[in-house]
Motif scaffolding. Sequence first.
Motif, short mmCIF file in Angstrom:
data_model
loop_
_atom_site.label_atom_id
_atom_site.label_comp_id
_atom_site.label_asym_id
_atom_site.label_seq_id
_atom_site.Cartn_x
_atom_site.Cartn_y
_atom_site.Cartn_z
N GLN A 1 0.81 -1.23 0.00
CA GLN A 1 0.00 0.00 0.00
C GLN A 1 0.84 1.27 0.00
O GLN A 1 0.41 2.32 0.52
CB GLN A 1 -0.94 0.02 1.23
N GLU B 1 -9.41 0.55 0.46
CA GLU B 1 -7.97 0.73 0.34
C GLU B 1 -7.57 2.18 0.58
O GLU B 1 -6.54 2.47 1.18
CB GLU B 1 -7.48 0.27 -1.04
N ASP B 2 -8.36 3.09 0.11
CA ASP B 2 -8.08 4.52 0.29
C ASP B 2 -9.43 5.22 0.28
O ASP B 2 -9.92 5.65 -0.76
CB ASP B 2 -7.17 5.03 -0.83
#
Length: 577
Positions: free
Chosen positions: A174, A439-440
């Motif tokens: 990530q 994820e974001d």
Amino acid sequence: MKLLLVEDNLEDADFLAASLRRHNVSDIELSHVTSLKDAVHQLRMQRFDVVLLDLHLPDGSGMECVDAIQAAEGSVPIVVLSGQDDEEFALSILNKGVQDYLVKWEGETRAILRAIRYAAERKRSELRLNYLAQYDSLTEIPNRQHFQEQLERATARARREGRKVALFFLDLDQFKVVNDTLGHDAGDNLLREMAVRLRRSIRAGDVLARLGGDEFAVLLEGLDGALETETLAKGILEVIAEPFYIDGREISVTTSIGITIYPNDNSNVTTLLKNADIAMYQAKEQGRNNFKFFTERMHAELVEYHRLEHEIRDAISGEMFNLVFQPKVNLVTRKLQGLEALLRWEHPERGAISPTEFIPVAEQSGHIIPLGHWVLEEVCRTLNRWQAANLPLVPVSINVSARQFQQPDFHRRVADVLRHQDVGPNLVELELTEGLLMEDTESAQNALQHLKDTGVRVSIDDFGTGHSCLNYLRRFPIDVLKIDRSFINDIDYCEDSQVIVEAIISLARSLRLNTVAEGVETRGQLNFLVERGCIVAQGFLFGQPLLAREVMPFLEDLIEDAPGFATARLPVSKKRA
């Protein structure tokens, strides 16, 4: 400037010393030795800025004098002193790495001093260029070129000594999120700190390098076996998992490590690096923050991956893909309420290839972007054909991959296709997975809002499978929750699955979201969903996915008061109190 004069002729030595005194040169400290042995000793004892070297000494002559000085201190610039002007010999000496060649003591003292200073400057420039060629400027550790050279030497030593070498390939998990959310300066600082931690966590003598981006490698020699290798890998994972403090912020990241062993896995340096890279991706696929050893099975998978990747590219250009449509049935009206477009590939030689086989390859290789664009266009073309046949239309949902969703202009591409194909955005629904959104979350929220601004509907696929967060349901512009088939499969006999499904339906109703149950295959599952108030379902209970022409009769049923999807057998929905 400290100057070492290696000269057995005392008159020549006195001449240089007198010249320096005569010109009041105060910034040069002159040391004088008369033999090669004494010169080597002095170089090992202290640092000199330049060596003035005579090539005719009591214990050495010619090129061996240069070799001895360079072996003792490779970074010191050398100015060779000669009693004769031999241009050919001078060129050979300069090609050896000497900075200058002077005929004793030809010219004025100023010329000699200038030659000494230029020699020092040229050597500094040479060392700087060598450093830039061998080391990473950001982290100040070896780069890929230097690492490969060290790996070549290490495998050669291991071959002679009958020992093994381990190669670790590391990639931050990530890292893109850090760059996107905190900026590239923060990302660079994180990489610097990563290098510092890695240095601390490996043994003295191990080689650490940055291969590029957020990829690092470690070369380990003299390992006793797999257990020691495993221990070192676990230690690296633990060190990297500790919080970083970057620009006043606490950042938590992890890394994935691929490990390959020489000579077990291969003896070729390039292949070893590829092996470790393959193993690293396996570690990522199995949850990240772990390590994997390379195996021959991984190599076979890589060969198959490249074969499939090539065939996917050919299939896209040759228009070999096609779509089928899985019906979404309204359990109240017993009619078709929507469709999900599913991608199919009939290979001319290998027959039908499962999406579970080719979609991950398309995702990793980047082919999913043109392939996904084709799916969107084909769905819109199909809707146009149905409309031209005067059929009522229902929304068609399309699965969106991570690579597509992360394209900055994805929403514009969607809008352009809808406009070009003259399709209303209310007829297109985009399905995204929970993991993709989590994820974001900030970037995902912005991207989702851009999509919603185009007018399309958004659904969350596989809801409840691991990343569910009530907060994002409130923040994200979502229209539909799709209940994952794993829960539907178990509701006939698993009380936990029943509780989860009922909770999702209730939650969606509270948030004014629609629900779709996927993977419905039995009447028991259907009865449970109807009783709990789930309005829409899809699955093999209603038949296999259909070709576009096979969908048309069910669209016609929406005009007439026909039974539709064999739904006359469906139980009547009971209104809940």
